[in-house]
Design an enzyme around this catalytic site. Structure first.
Site, short mmCIF file in Angstrom:
data_model
loop_
_atom_site.label_atom_id
_atom_site.label_comp_id
_atom_site.label_asym_id
_atom_site.label_seq_id
_atom_site.Cartn_x
_atom_site.Cartn_y
_atom_site.Cartn_z
N GLY A 107 0.76 -1.42 0.17
CA GLY A 107 0.12 0.11 -0.01
C GLY A 107 0.83 1.24 0.04
O GLY A 107 0.24 2.31 -0.10
N GLY A 108 2.17 1.22 0.20
CA GLY A 108 3.00 2.30 0.19
C GLY A 108 2.62 3.57 -0.92
O GLY A 108 2.23 4.80 -0.72
N LYS A 109 2.23 2.98 -2.24
CA LYS A 109 1.90 4.04 -3.17
C LYS A 109 0.65 4.75 -3.21
O LYS A 109 0.42 5.80 -3.29
CB LYS A 109 2.20 3.57 -4.62
CG LYS A 109 3.77 2.99 -4.93
CD LYS A 109 3.68 2.31 -6.21
CE LYS A 109 5.05 1.50 -6.50
NZ LYS A 109 5.30 0.64 -5.32
N ASP A 156 1.92 -0.80 -10.78
CA ASP A 156 3.24 -1.22 -10.36
C ASP A 156 3.13 -2.83 -10.48
O ASP A 156 2.74 -3.13 -9.47
CB ASP A 156 3.51 -0.54 -8.72
CG ASP A 156 4.66 -1.16 -8.58
OD1 ASP A 156 5.71 -0.67 -9.11
OD2 ASP A 156 4.98 -1.63 -7.49
N CYS A 216 10.01 -3.02 -10.23
CA CYS A 216 11.25 -2.77 -9.38
C CYS A 216 12.14 -3.63 -10.22
O CYS A 216 12.86 -4.52 -9.43
CB CYS A 216 10.95 -3.12 -7.98
SG CYS A 216 10.27 -4.95 -7.58
#
Length: 455
Positions: free
Chosen positions: A269-271, A334, A387
């Site tokens: 959930g970072g983005k 992502d 990534c």
């Protein structure tokens, strides 16, 4: 204080899970540290260093063992193989461990695991290596460049060959050097709850070393701490662990108040949370992932950081959700990838990925893009990111996408942080709409992103 023997036995158990059962090293290590919470900070650090270091440098460990063992590594019993790897790592890289202790404890461990008849073999191999450790002959950098990189940096040869097709030898070596170097943890300040300076002050008061982010104003780099969960501000949601390259996604998206945003592979959930932070309580972020377990991770972070405009949702990115067609101002894609940009943090990735898996992932990425591009409204934005650093999963996919779909690349210059844009040189691609963060060239993980606008 836990006996050193017990720590080495735990290290061996972790090695067996990773090398024999295909478990992820960070997962097994975290589970072990969680199970044995009574371990002192010093013991936790020893166990982490020993297991992570041995896995990280496993190709080199095997190369050294093969020079001094009458039985080649791949012919050894798995338990003995891993005891030797752990022993060699202590001799070569852990200065605080006397070589005699590394040998003796390895012999005891072999006996404890039922290999009494092999304790002489273990002792002989490790004592010879401890005497010869300064004289080990490595492949020549000039005459055998691929073997040199393979052994010195413990990187599978096929990955090295792949990278050398795209990057110079010096760049590849820099990438490999960074993958083995100790790096600080990067965190993103939740500016909806605190300021960067307040967060810095709270962490410093706890004895944490705190530095500025390299490119992003809301980033800090931290080190000299035991556990993220125990840090000042973590439980209160004052920060999120996130690399600066990953933070660039929300910036590249050009988030505006009241935007409707879909993050199609969002866990943990970072983005999504960064986007929610930029929305300042307005708009909506639909944060999707494939399983309930992954969505629960998103929910935990949403609750901890205190956002009300994020909606976690179980949703397969390959299955079209018709109610979302043409609705999104921004789609963040992502996507699952080979992960070769984050080898420095997940050191067993390099042993698990294969050329066939990488090919399958590139196809999966295209299949997902085919579906999720339908969610973008006309004039809306799709940010594609991975990534990893290889062209097959990055630029090749972007070129395929713009050839087959009604999207175009758009310059990133006005969206990325000003101090990042200023440091970009003449070779920069940000005006073309994409960027490949190469470790060693950039002070970040390996990462790729592209800003694509629907015509």
């Amino acid at each position: 204080m836990t006996k050193g023997m017990d720590l080495r036995e735990l290290a061996l158990a972790i090695m067996m899970e990773v090398t024999q059962n295909g478990e992820f090293s960070n997962k097994v290590l975290n589970q072990t540290l969680s199970k044995y919470q009574y371990l002192s900070k010093q013991d936790r650090a020893f166990l982490s260093r020993l297991t992570e270091g041995t896995i990280e440098r496993m190709i080199e460990m095997d190369y050294i063992i093969n020079q001094y063992s009458s039985v080649k590594v791949n012919k050894l019993k798995p338990v003995i193989r891993n005891i030797l790897r752990l022993g060699v790592y202590q001799i070569k890289y852990m200065d605080q461990v006397p070589a005699s202790a590394a040998c003796n404890e390895s012999v005891k461990l072999a006996t404890k695991k039922g290999f009494h008849n092999l304790k002489g073999f273990v002792n002989g191999v490790l004592r010879t290596i401890s005497r010869e450790i300064e004289n080990i002959q490595y492949p020549s950098k000039v005459a055998q460049p691929i073997s040199y990189l393979n052994v010195v940096y413990s990187m599978p040869e096929w990955i090295i060959r792949n990278w050398l097709e795209e990057f110079s030898f010096d760049t590849v070596e820099k990438m490999l050097q960074v993958s083995l170097s100790e790096r600080e943890t990067t965190i993103r300040c939740n500016t909806n709850k605190t300021t960067v300076e307040e967060l810095r002050k709270g962490l410093k008061n706890q004895g944490v070393l705190v530095g500025d982010g390299a490119y992003v104003d809301e980033a800090l780099r931290i080190s000299e701490y035991d556990s993220v969960q125990r840090l000042y501000g973590f439980s209160d949601g004052l920060f999120q662990v996130q690399d600066e390259s990953s933070m660039m996604v929300a910036h590249a998206a050009g988030i505006k108040k009241n935007d409707f945003v879909i993050d199609v592979c969002a866990a943990p959930g970072g983005k999504s949370l960064h986007v929610a932070q930029m929305l300042e309580g307005t708009g909506t972020v639909i944060a999707c992932d494939l399983t309930q377990h992954k969505v629960d991770l998103i929910k935990q972070n949403v609750e901890r950081l205190g956002f009300t405009n994020v909606e976690p949702r179980v949703q397969d990115a390959l299955e079209l959700e018709e109610s979302l067609i043409g609705k999104a101002d921004v789609v963040i894609a992502d996507l699952p990838c080979s992960g070769l940009g984050v080898i420095g943090k997940k050191n067993d990735i390099k042993y698990n990925i294969t050329p066939e898996k990488q090919e399958d992932l590139a196809k999966l990425q295209r299949d997902i893009l085919h579906v999720v591009s339908k969610y973008v409204k006309q004039g809306g934005t799709l940010v594609y990111s991975t990534c990893t650093v290889n062209k097959e999963e990055n630029l090749n996919n972007v070129q395929w996408f713009i050839e087959n779909y009604d999207f175009k690349l758009e310059s990133l210059e006005e969206y990325l942080p000003e101090r990042f844009v200023k440091r970009e040189g003449k070779d920069s691609t940000i005006d073309k709409g994409y960027i490949n963060f190469i470790p060693g060239i950039y002070n970040t993980d390996g990462f790729f992103l592209a800003r694509l606008v629907k015509k």
